[in-house]
Structure formats: structure tokens, C-alpha cells
Design a protein around this motif. Structure first.
Motif, PDB file in Angstrom:
ATOM      1  N   ASN A 170       0.664  -1.157  -0.062  1.00  0.00           N
ATOM      2  CA  ASN A 170       0.123   0.252  -0.055  1.00  0.00           C
ATOM      3  C   ASN A 170       0.779   1.345   0.171  1.00  0.00           C
ATOM      4  O   ASN A 170       0.301   2.365   0.391  1.00  0.00           O
ATOM      5  N   ASN A 271       0.526   6.515   2.311  1.00  0.00           N
ATOM      6  CA  ASN A 271       0.178   4.991   2.481  1.00  0.00           C
ATOM      7  C   ASN A 271      -1.533   4.802   1.967  1.00  0.00           C
ATOM      8  O   ASN A 271      -2.168   3.887   2.226  1.00  0.00           O
ATOM      9  N   SER A 272      -1.800   5.745   1.109  1.00  0.00           N
ATOM     10  CA  SER A 272      -3.146   5.404   0.459  1.00  0.00           C
ATOM     11  C   SER A 272      -3.277   6.120  -0.787  1.00  0.00           C
ATOM     12  O   SER A 272      -2.903   7.434  -0.968  1.00  0.00           O
ATOM     13  N   LYS A 273      -4.171   5.784  -1.640  1.00  0.00           N
ATOM     14  CA  LYS A 273      -4.425   6.479  -3.056  1.00  0.00           C
ATOM     15  C   LYS A 273      -5.068   7.583  -2.542  1.00  0.00           C
ATOM     16  O   LYS A 273      -4.930   8.740  -3.357  1.00  0.00           O
ATOM     17  N   ARG A 275      -4.898   9.803  -0.120  1.00  0.00           N
ATOM     18  CA  ARG A 275      -3.816  10.517   0.447  1.00  0.00           C
ATOM     19  C   ARG A 275      -2.956  10.974  -0.894  1.00  0.00           C
ATOM     20  O   ARG A 275      -2.764  12.118  -0.898  1.00  0.00           O
TER      21      ARG A 275
END
Ligand code: HSE
Length: 310
Positions: A170, A271-273, A275
């Protein structure tokens, strides 16, 4: 045997903070496409280049793709007539491994077309020859991830030793590409030839920290390790929006934010799409405050390397 083959090879982020000339990872979606065809005429000819705004040479001794191909053919004593078409699908002098993508696409296409079955290590030495024409120095931190895919550590150069590093799945990368060009050979000239002992210690600590953070999926360790004490302090001044972009990325939750390669592109892990997208919007806005148009890319690490297109 096929008469013609098309290969896509990816852009890459290099240095990755403390890994100057040693670390890089491949990207999805941006890169180069090369078509290599058998020809009745002997020798290699570049018949078409698109997407380069007329910047790339048709001279096969100066073009990274054909320099790499010629090196491969010479080493394996292959005499064949070839026509090469290059389609740039990424910026030149962007810091995203444009010359590496061309060199890798060239050797990967010839390997496939002539059914040579050469290993990636065997292709690597010739792709590096192509890269050297562009940057004037031996470094494999774009070539190796572009060719092997994934996150790559060039552990050493003599002999070359490529280590593929596992990473959290991720992990997202946001890239801002301000629309200016920086030549790697120029950006290498401004670097100090000797470094302070304390900077060498800090750099080694961060490099070890980054690799450990990736392997153990420790985002906090990755975040505090992506710091470059060698190249970035010298090169920041080449990018007019460097400080603004970095600040915007950090304020929006990036793990850290650095120059990729010799710039002008900068990248930020998150750590995320969601963000990664928010960081991209903020980076673009920050660049525009300095009156710089920019492109934003969001990508996970690309595990594939070059792919043959149908
Ligand atoms: N490691 C190289 C440099 C990458 O920073 O000069 C260039 O794309």
C-alpha cells in the motif's frame, strides 16, 4: 521469427532520498514505447521519433536506445539490419529516467525480436552504455528498476550487483513534474566530489533505515529515513518550487518528499490512494505559486519492467 516488435518500458524514480546512484523504483503508466523491425538494409536506422518535441537525436551514435542496441549487437557479434521507432510518452530531462526507459526498451525489444534469450543482467550492461551517453556518468539507479521492475538496490558497481527489495503493497507515490528541463550531466557537475564524514554517516544510516523500513513495512522508519545529505542540498536550488512543493506534500500527510533523479520532478510516498491524490493537488498548487506549470502522476511501484505490446 517476428519481423517487428513493440516494447513499453517504464519511467522510474531514482536516488529515493539517501540512495544516490544506488536506489530506484519503476512507475506505472509513464515511459517509452519502442518499435524495432528487421530491415533488408544493413545497420541500424532510427526512422521515427515522436513525443520529444524534436529534442532527441536521430544519430544512432548519440541516441540512448540505439547506443544500447549497438553495444548488445557488437558484444554478441550479431549482424542484422534494424529500423527503430521511438515514441516518448514521458518528459525528457524530467528526473524520471527518460534515457533509461529508451535504452531498456531498445535492448528488451532486440532481445525479444531476435529471440536471444539474454538475461536481465546481460541486457543491463548494454542499457547502461546507452544511459552513459545521456548523463555522462555510470549509474544504474534508473536502468536497473526500469529493467528488473520493482524497488531495486544497486548494491555495488564492480561487479554490478542488483538486489530487489520487497516493499509495502500500500505504498503510493505522488510525482509532481514541473515543466522545466534539467540535464543530468549538468546536475551532476554541481555535486561535491568529496563529502563530509558526518554526511557520509548520516547517508549510510538513512539508506540502511530506508531498506529496513521497506522490508519490515515500517512507514515511520521509511518516513524518517528518506533524507538525502549528498545530492539534494546542492540540487534544490535548480528547482524554483522545491521548498513550496516539499512543504505542501508534508502538510498533506506525505511520508517525506524528495527530488527524483536530478530533478525537476519531486516525489512523495504515502500510504493510501486518497492521500496520494490530495498530496498531488497540493503539490501542483504549490508549483503554480511559483508560476510553474506541472504534471501530476500517481503510481504504485511497478513490478513488471519492460513489457512486449501486442
Ligand atoms: N542518480 C542519478 C543522479 C540519477 O542523481 O544524478 C539521474 O537520473
Amino acid at each position: 521469427m517476428k519481423k517487428s516488435i513493440r516494447v513499453f518500458s517504464p519511467a522510474s524514480v531514482s536516488n529515493v532520498g539517501p540512495g544516490f546512484d544506488l536506489m530506484g523504483f519503476a512507475l506505472n503508466g509513464i515511459g517509452d514505447e519502442i518499435e524495432v523491425s528487421l530491415s533488408n538494409k544493413s545497420g541500424i536506422k532510427i526512422t521515427k521519433i515522436t513525443g520529444d518535441n524534436g529534442k532527441l537525436p536521430y544519430d544512432t551514435e548519440k541516441n540512448t536506445a540505439t547506443v544500447a542496441i549497438k553495444s548488445l549487437l557488437a558484444k554478441h557479434k550479431i549482424k542484422v539490419g534494424l529500423e527503430v521507432k521511438i515514441s516518448k510518452k514521458m518528459g525528457i530531462g524530467s528526473g524520471l529516467g527518460s534515457s533509461a526507459a529508451s535504452a531498456v526498451a531498445g535492448v528488451a525489444a532486440v532481445n525479444e525480436l531476435l529471440e536471444l534469450n539474454l538475461t536481465r543482467y546481460q541486457l543491463l550492461e548494454h542499457a547502461i552504455e546507452g544511459e552513459m551517453i545521456a548523463s555522462g556518468a555510470l549509474h544504474a539507479d534508473n536502468i536497473a528498476p526500469c529493467l528488473f521492475g520493482g524497488f531495486v538496490l544497486v548494491r555495488g558497481y564492480n561487479p554490478i550487483d542488483i538486489i530487489q527489495i520487497d516493499y509495502p503493497k500500500n505504498l503510493f507515490c505522488t510525482i509532481v513534474y514541473p515543466q522545466i528541463e534539467i540535464k543530468t550531466c549538468e546536475a551532476r557537475k554541481i555535486l561535491d566530489k568529496k563529502i563530509d564524514l558526518k554526511n557520509a554517516v548520516a547517508q549510510a544510516g538513512n539508506a540502511a533505515g530506508l531498506i529496513t523500513g521497506l522490508l519490515t513495512k515500517d512507514f515511520s522508519l521509511i518516513s524518517r529515513s528518506i533524507v538525502d545529505w549528498i545530492a539534494e542540498p546542492k540540487r534544490a536550488s535548480l528547482i524554483p518550487c522545491y521548498h513550496e512543493v516539499r512543504e505542501a506534500a508534508l502538510q498533506n500527510g506525505a511520508l517525506n518528499c524528495n527530488i527524483t533523479g536530478s530533478g525537476p520532478s519531486m516525489f512523495a510516498f504515502s500510504n493510501s490512494k486518497l492521500r496520494a491524490e490530495a498530496i498531488g493537488i497540493a503539490m501542483k498548487k504549490a508549483a503554480s505559486k511559483k508560476r510553474l506549470e506541472s504534471k501530476i502522476y500517481i503510481s504504485k511501484i511497478n513490478d513488471k519492467g519492460p513489457v512486449v505490446l501486442k
